[in-house]
Design a protein around this motif. Structure first.
Motif, PDB file in Angstrom:
ATOM      1  N   ARG A 202       7.267   2.757   3.155  1.00 32.83           N
ATOM      2  CA  ARG A 202       7.005   4.163   3.490  1.00 32.83           C
ATOM      3  C   ARG A 202       8.327   4.826   3.839  1.00 32.83           C
ATOM      4  NH1 ARG A 202       3.956   2.509   9.151  1.00 32.83           N
ATOM      5  NH2 ARG A 202       5.810   1.587  10.115  1.00 32.83           N
TER       6      ARG A 202
ATOM      7  N   LEU B  92       9.371   6.889   9.541  1.00 33.32           N
ATOM      8  CA  LEU B  92       8.412   6.083  10.310  1.00 33.32           C
ATOM      9  C   LEU B  92       9.005   4.762  10.813  1.00 33.32           C
ATOM     10  CD1 LEU B  92       5.220   6.910   8.270  1.00 33.32           C
ATOM     11  CD2 LEU B  92       5.669   7.500  10.650  1.00 33.32           C
TER      12      LEU B  92
ATOM     13  N   ARG C  37       0.835  -1.216   0.000  1.00 33.07           N
ATOM     14  CA  ARG C  37       0.000   0.000   0.000  1.00 33.07           C
ATOM     15  C   ARG C  37       0.864   1.259   0.000  1.00 33.07           C
ATOM     16  NH1 ARG C  37       1.745   2.450   4.723  1.00 33.07           N
ATOM     17  NH2 ARG C  37       1.211   1.348   6.631  1.00 33.07           N
TER      18      ARG C  37
ATOM     19  N   VAL D 140      -3.500   2.687  11.426  1.00 30.64           N
ATOM     20  CA  VAL D 140      -2.587   2.020  10.480  1.00 30.64           C
ATOM     21  C   VAL D 140      -2.610   0.502  10.679  1.00 30.64           C
ATOM     22  CG1 VAL D 140      -0.122   1.636  10.048  1.00 30.64           C
ATOM     23  CG2 VAL D 140      -1.013   3.939  10.119  1.00 30.64           C
TER      24      VAL D 140
ATOM     25  N   ALA E 142       0.135   5.161   1.526  1.00 27.62           N
ATOM     26  CA  ALA E 142      -0.854   5.719   2.461  1.00 27.62           C
ATOM     27  C   ALA E 142      -0.596   7.198   2.761  1.00 27.62           C
ATOM     28  CB  ALA E 142      -0.839   4.901   3.759  1.00 27.62           C
ATOM     29  N   PRO E 143      -0.829   8.066   1.789  1.00 26.08           N
ATOM     30  CA  PRO E 143      -0.554   9.484   2.040  1.00 26.08           C
ATOM     31  C   PRO E 143      -1.596  10.147   2.950  1.00 26.08           C
ATOM     32  CG  PRO E 143      -1.564   9.236  -0.120  1.00 26.08           C
ATOM     33  CD  PRO E 143      -1.364   7.841   0.437  1.00 26.08           C
ATOM     34  N   SER E 144      -1.174  11.183   3.650  1.00 30.77           N
ATOM     35  CA  SER E 144      -2.107  12.006   4.427  1.00 30.77           C
ATOM     36  C   SER E 144      -2.466  13.203   3.546  1.00 30.77           C
ATOM     37  CB  SER E 144      -1.421  12.514   5.698  1.00 30.77           C
ATOM     38  OG  SER E 144      -0.967  11.428   6.456  1.00 30.77           O
TER      39      SER E 144
ATOM     40  N   TYR F 224      -3.075   7.642  14.990  1.00 33.50           N
ATOM     41  CA  TYR F 224      -2.437   7.126  13.775  1.00 33.50           C
ATOM     42  C   TYR F 224      -1.992   5.664  13.919  1.00 33.50           C
ATOM     43  CZ  TYR F 224       1.721   6.072  11.051  1.00 33.50           C
ATOM     44  OH  TYR F 224       2.651   5.410  10.290  1.00 33.50           O
TER      45      TYR F 224
ATOM     46  N   GLU G 244      -5.150   8.700   4.429  1.00 30.26           N
ATOM     47  CA  GLU G 244      -5.092   8.776   5.895  1.00 30.26           C
ATOM     48  C   GLU G 244      -5.634  10.134   6.337  1.00 30.26           C
ATOM     49  OE1 GLU G 244      -1.423   7.013   7.450  1.00 30.26           O
ATOM     50  OE2 GLU G 244      -2.493   5.150   6.962  1.00 30.26           O
TER      51      GLU G 244
END
Ligand code: GLU
Length: 306
Positions: free
Chosen positions: A194, A198, A5, A180, A7-9, A176, A41
């Motif tokens: 990612r 992180l 995946r 996730v 998973a941008p904010s 968060y 996200e």
């Protein structure tokens, strides 16, 4: 089949560093016969219009994701179910600390760096009732370990801090780390790619996955993009978004080629990059972006439009 995946904010436009991470998430997934999902996200810090913009930016560089498109804001009940299951196992406690309380307690000499100092972990019911008059509680995980080890394709074995981290914030919204883990588990995501900012969250997330009875994914934390001062790349660093670059006459395919070449891959197409993709050959250093050179490198002088 496994699933990866991106998973941008949706806090604003994607910049070159984000787009490069998106390409890597796609390459990692597709080169291992996985699907690649896109997850928005959007539980907090959302900027209106940013989701549509990010989706069109990803399309402009030719990235196609598998269905479904997941939006965290539509999944609140699922996160609350996970909270309930942890509560049933007595794995949560109420925390009334402010940021200031935590930073003061955490600066005490015996405190583990970056870890919650445990202030509210063992409050008596009376103490809790007293504190609840002052402010609403957040819910923290009662962690039974202080650290946890994950396997990362790029970093190898990585051991990091697991503290009593927040799962439900005191405004009732899922944190968060909870969202996730619940989403990765719910969609069968077994590969997380990612930015390496992180990496230090991975031990907490893997530990929580285990408590929720979910498999721990394989991780690949990829180098971040930095500006020429060595700081994390940001929109203010100049022509670093598709919009900025397209105003200068650079199109999505040229940007994709530039990003792929920065990874040591052929820039001709995503398929060509996929055919020669090998995680062992990826650059391990941060990617330094110098916007002033990008336009020069991408555009022949005659067609420059400054
Ligand atoms: N939404 C996070 C970000 O944009 C990424 C979360 C993740 O990939 O786990 O930084």
């Amino acid at each position: 089949m496994g699933v990866g995946r991106f998973a941008p904010s949706p806090t604003g436009q994607l910049h070159l560093g984000n787009l490069r991470t998106a390409i890597l998430a796609w390459l990692f997934a597709k080169s291992t016969d996985r699907q690649c999902l896109l997850r928005v996200e959007d539980l907090d810090r959302v900027r209106s219009g940013a989701e549509e913009q990010q989706l069109s930016e990803l399309a402009a560089i030719g990235l196609e994701f598998d269905s479904p498109l997941v939006r965290q804001s539509e999944r609140l009940p699922v996160y609350l179910d996970a909270i309930q299951s942890l509560r049933d196992k007595d794995l949560l406690f109420e925390c009334f600390c402010t940021r200031k309380d935590i930073s003061e307690a955490a600066s005490a000499p015996h405190a583990a760096p970056g870890a919650y100092p445990g202030t509210c972990r063992n409050l008596s019911p009376e103490e809790r009732a007293e504190k609840a008059k002052e402010r609403p509680a957040a819910l923290r995980l009662r962690a039974a370990v202080a650290q946890f080890t994950v396997h990362d394709v790029i970093f190898g074995q990585y051991t990091g801090v697991v503290d009593d981290f927040v799962l439900l914030r005191n405004d009732g919204s899922p944190a968060y780390n909870l969202a996730v883990v619940v989403d990765d588990g719910a969609y069968g995501i077994d590969q997380v790619v990612r930015g390496d900012d992180l990496l230090s969250s991975a031990p907490r997330q893997a530990y929580l996955a285990q408590l929720l009875g979910m498999p721990i994914p394989t991780y690949a934390h990829v180098p971040l993009a930095l500006n020429s001062q060595g700081q994390r790349l940001a929109k203010r660093d100049g022509a670093v978004t598709l919009e900025d670059l397209s105003e200068k006459g650079v199109n999505g395919a040229q940007i994709r080629a530039y990003l792929l070449e920065s990874l040591g891959l052929p820039g001709t197409s995503l398929q060509a990059a996929l055919d020669s993709f090998n995680p062992d050959d990826l650059p391990r250093e941060p990617w330094v972006v110098e916007p002033e050179f990008i336009v020069d490198q991408l555009m022949p002088p005659a067609s420059r439009n400054r």
